[in-house]
Structures are given as structure tokens and as C-alpha cells.
Design an enzyme around this catalytic site. Structure first.
Site, PDB file in Angstrom:
ATOM      1  CD  GLU A 181      10.768   0.172  -9.050  1.00  0.00           C
ATOM      2  OE1 GLU A 181      10.460  -0.906  -8.553  1.00  0.00           O
ATOM      3  OE2 GLU A 181       9.966   0.849  -9.722  1.00  0.00           O
ATOM      4  CB  ALA A 190       3.412   5.652  -4.722  1.00  0.00           C
ATOM      5  CB  VAL A 210       5.955  -2.617 -19.357  1.00  0.00           C
ATOM      6  CG1 VAL A 210       6.780  -1.933 -20.445  1.00  0.00           C
ATOM      7  CG2 VAL A 210       6.587  -3.948 -18.981  1.00  0.00           C
ATOM      8  CE  LYS A 213       9.425  -0.249 -15.747  1.00  0.00           C
ATOM      9  NZ  LYS A 213       9.783   1.134 -15.453  1.00  0.00           N
ATOM     10  CG  PHE A 272      -2.203   0.768   1.050  1.00  0.00           C
ATOM     11  CD1 PHE A 272      -2.863   0.827  -0.168  1.00  0.00           C
ATOM     12  CD2 PHE A 272      -2.737   1.470   2.119  1.00  0.00           C
ATOM     13  CE1 PHE A 272      -4.027   1.570  -0.318  1.00  0.00           C
ATOM     14  CE2 PHE A 272      -3.905   2.215   1.983  1.00  0.00           C
ATOM     15  CZ  PHE A 272      -4.550   2.268   0.754  1.00  0.00           C
ATOM     16  N   GLY A 324       4.462   6.749 -11.624  1.00  0.00           N
ATOM     17  CA  GLY A 324       3.667   7.689 -10.824  1.00  0.00           C
ATOM     18  C   GLY A 324       2.450   7.030 -10.214  1.00  0.00           C
ATOM     19  CD  GLU A 366      -0.744  -2.520 -20.179  1.00  0.00           C
ATOM     20  OE1 GLU A 366      -1.413  -3.266 -20.896  1.00  0.00           O
ATOM     21  OE2 GLU A 366       0.351  -2.039 -20.517  1.00  0.00           O
ATOM     22  CG  ASP A 410      12.337   0.013 -13.284  1.00  0.00           C
ATOM     23  OD1 ASP A 410      11.555  -0.663 -12.598  1.00  0.00           O
ATOM     24  OD2 ASP A 410      11.958   0.791 -14.180  1.00  0.00           O
ATOM     25  CE  LYS A 424       9.626  -2.494 -12.151  1.00  0.00           C
ATOM     26  NZ  LYS A 424       8.693  -1.415 -12.008  1.00  0.00           N
TER      27      LYS A 424
HETATM   28  N1  HSE Z   1      10.627   3.162 -10.935  1.00  0.00           N
HETATM   29  C1  HSE Z   1       9.912   2.961 -12.156  1.00  0.00           C
HETATM   30  C2  HSE Z   1      10.262   4.104 -13.120  1.00  0.00           C
HETATM   31  C3  HSE Z   1       8.456   2.927 -11.863  1.00  0.00           C
HETATM   32  O1  HSE Z   1      10.828   5.085 -12.685  1.00  0.00           O
HETATM   33  O2  HSE Z   1       9.971   3.978 -14.295  1.00  0.00           O
HETATM   34  C4  HSE Z   1       7.610   2.367 -12.945  1.00  0.00           C
HETATM   35  O3  HSE Z   1       7.912   1.031 -13.204  1.00  0.00           O
END
Ligand code: HSE
Length: 340
Positions: free
Chosen positions: A211, A10, A154, A226, A8, A319, A151, A222, A127
Site C-alpha cells: 500500500e 501501479a 481482495v 479484506k 494512476f 501487483g 473484485e 490491509d 478498499k
Molecule cells: N498491499 C496489498 C497486498 C495489495 O500486499 O496484498 C493488494 O490489496
């Protein structure tokens, strides 16, 4: 639809906000009634009520720092941990939105398996399970006859996976390339305007883009994660994270950024995957390259296809509400298919 929410932060709060603010609209226009019955956090409490929790009160409670601030109601359980929730709660869907562990996928991976085995579909923002054990996760979903959607993993709610898997179904996709990390794109954009790396990173964290451990963002992992998720979805199998060629933005200096600018170029962290492998690397792109115009936490992806040539999608990459919306889009997809 009854929803159990693991994590819980963002993203989970983004989903709760959307359900709080758009509940009536979603019901009127889509016949969708999303009801959070359980919330589990690692250190800020857990709640379960089989008849549903109030999204506004959940947000109030977490805003005060702990789910202990949620009011007492008859039938409320406060002592189930995440594993118990995954196994025993009456939700039809488990939403996993806790921080990504890209090495083991745990503890989220086990919650996913437990959810499948106890008759729940799974929607991931996390992820980790897909990166660490994507094939096994997909196999377990098939074996148990449950659905797995992701969804949010990515490009947040920008429908990168839905575009590839639904709208472009029938095309063969041979490559995906783009800007897949919002935090680093935000930092590079801010540094070009003269802000320091540290201040830009702090802002990205405050905005909920980064993250939990932002080294995954700035060191390129990150974006690499993806690519693994895209490879599994587009090509049916994915390399291991360690087999990708990954470089982040930490070695870029303010002088590098300004030198590119003086030459009519811009640094971007570009990620690319084909069936042969993947690479994440800071790259100087000319200002007339469409990727040069993608600024802030915005992301972009270009799919190379056999029937349409290149197809590019640009939109929010990170976000609170953008990623909360991605979860909603998967929940709506499950709702449209029925049975959750
Ligand atoms: N930390 C990732 C970014 C969040 O900044 O893109 C979304 O996956």
C-alpha cells in the site's frame, strides 16, 4: 465502454497497460472496447477527453512523471479535478484506484456517491469506501440503480469474490480463512531465505505490492480490511475494523522465522472471518498445511461451505497487472450485463 480512472499508480497503470496491449483481443473475443476518457491523480495532473485518451500516451506521460506530458489534442481538458470528473465526465464507469484510506474512505467515498448520482457504475480497487461505509455505499448503489463491483479489493485479480458470489451461489458460506496480504507473505518468504525485513519490504514496494503507506500491510490492517469486505459480501453485514482482532508481522524476528523453520513450520499471516467476528494473526503452520506452500505475493482463501465442504483458491494477491486484471474482470462483467 467509457471509463474514468481516479488514481494512476501501479494499479491504474496496470489497467491502462492491459487495455493498451490487449485492446484488439478484448474487442475481437469479447466485443469489449474499454476507453479511458479521464484520469485524475492527486499530484501528477488530470486529463479528460470525451472521445477518449490514448492508453499508450497516458503511460508515456506518467512514465515521465506527470500527465502534463500528454500531448495537446483538440478537446482535451486538463483542469478538472477528481470530483468534477466523477460528476461531469461522460464515462459510464468510475474506476477508483487511488490509495485506500481505511478510516474515512475519503475522498474516494464521495467520488463514488457522486458517480452513482450522475449515472455511473463504480469499480473499486480502493478498499477504503467499502471498509469505512460499505453498507451505505451498497445502499446508494441500489437507490440510484447503479452497479458496484470490487473484485480488485481482495486477492487482486484472483477471483475470490466472484468464486464466492457467483460460482458458489446456492452454497451457504460460513467462514473464510487464508493468506490475504501479498506484501507480508512476500516479506515472510524472503526472510526465510535470509533476507532482512527492510530489504524484503523495499522489494515489495518496488514491485507494487505494498500500500502507499505499507504500515497497513505489515501491521495487519490491509488483511483486516479484506475481511471486512468479505464479510459484507458473504454475510451481508460486516463488523467495524476496530472490532477485529488484528496483529501484523512487525514483531516477528529473523530468529522467530528460523526457529519455525527448524521445527518444520512456517510463519504465515492468517486472516479469518465468520459471522461472529474476524482475526488476523501471524501463525506457525506445519509444512504439510497447504497454506505453508503459498509463497511470495501469492494469496490463498478457503471458503467453508454447507454443500461442498472446503473450497480453496490460490493465486496472485497483489501487483500491477494482477490487480489491473481484477479491474478488467469487473469491467467485462459490466459489459456482459450491458448498459455501462
Ligand atoms: N498491499 C496489498 C497486498 C495489495 O500486499 O496484498 C493488494 O490489496
Amino acid at each position: 465502454m467509457k471509463i474514468a480512472l481516479i488514481g494512476f499508480g501501479a494499479v491504474g497503470q496496470g489497467l491502462a497497460e492491459i487495455l493498451r496491449d490487449k485492446g484488439a483481443e478484448l474487442e475481437a473475443y469479447h466485443g469489449f472496447r474499454g476507453e479511458i476518457v479521464a484520469v485524475a491523480t492527486r499530484s501528477r495532473g488530470t486529463l479528460y477527453h470525451p472521445d477518449g485518451l490514448d492508453a499508450a500516451l497516458l503511460l508515456d506521460a506518467i512514465g515521465q512523471g506527470h500527465l502534463a506530458h500528454y500531448p495537446d489534442v483538440y478537446g482535451l481538458t486538463r483542469d478538472w479535478d477528481a470530483a468534477t470528473i466523477a460528476r461531469r465526465c461522460n464515462a459510464g464507469v468510475l474506476v477508483e484506484a487511488s490509495p485506500s484510506n481505511l478510516s474515512s474512505g475519503q475522498p474516494a467515498l464521495d467520488y463514488c456517491y457522486t458517480a452513482f448520482e450522475s449515472g455511473k457504475d463504480v469499480v473499486l480497487a480502493n478498499k477504503g469506501p467499502l471498509v469505512a461505509a460499505g453498507e451505505s455505499l451498497r445502499a446508494r448503489a441500489r437507490q440510484t440503480g447503479r452497479r458496484l463491483l470490487f473484485e480488485a479489493t481482495v486477492m487482486a485479480g484472483t477471483p475470490s469474490l466472484r468464486l464466492a458470489l457467483d460460482a458458489l451461489a446456492g452454497c451457504k458460506i460460513t467462514a473464510a480463512r487464508g493468506i490475504l496480504n501479498g506484501t507480508t507473505n512476500y516479506i515472510l518468504t524472503q526472510m526465510e531465505s535470509g533476507q532482512s525485513y527492510e530489504d524484503a519490504l523495499a522489494q515489495a514496494q518496488a514491485a507494487g505490492y505494498a500500500e502507499a503507506d505499507p504500515s497497513a500491510d505489515v501491521e495487519g490492517w490491509d488483511a483486516a480490511a479484506k475481511l471486512i469486505i468479505l464479510a459484507g459480501a458473504l454475510f451481508g453485514s460486516a463488523p467495524a475494523l476496530r472490532d477485529l482482532d488484528v496483529q501484523g508481522i512487525t514483531a516477528l524476528t529473523a530468529a522467530d522465522i528460523q526457529a519455525a523453520r527448524a521445527a518444520g513450520e512456517r510463519w504465515k499471516l492468517i486472516a479469518q472471518i465468520t459471522p461472529e467476528g474476524g482475526v488476523v494473526r501471524p501463525t506457525r503452520v506445519p509444512l504439510n498445511d497447504p497454506l505453508a506452500a503459498v509463497s511470495g505475493a501469492t494469496n490463498a482463501i478457503t471458503y467453508t461451505t454447507d454443500l461442498l465442504g472446503e473450497v480453496t483458491l490460490v493465486g496472485a494477491g497483489a501487483g500491477r497487472l494482477s490487480t489491473g486484471f481484477a479491474l478488467l474482470s469487473d469491467l467485462l462483467a459490466l459489459h456482459r450485463q450491458g448498459g455501462a
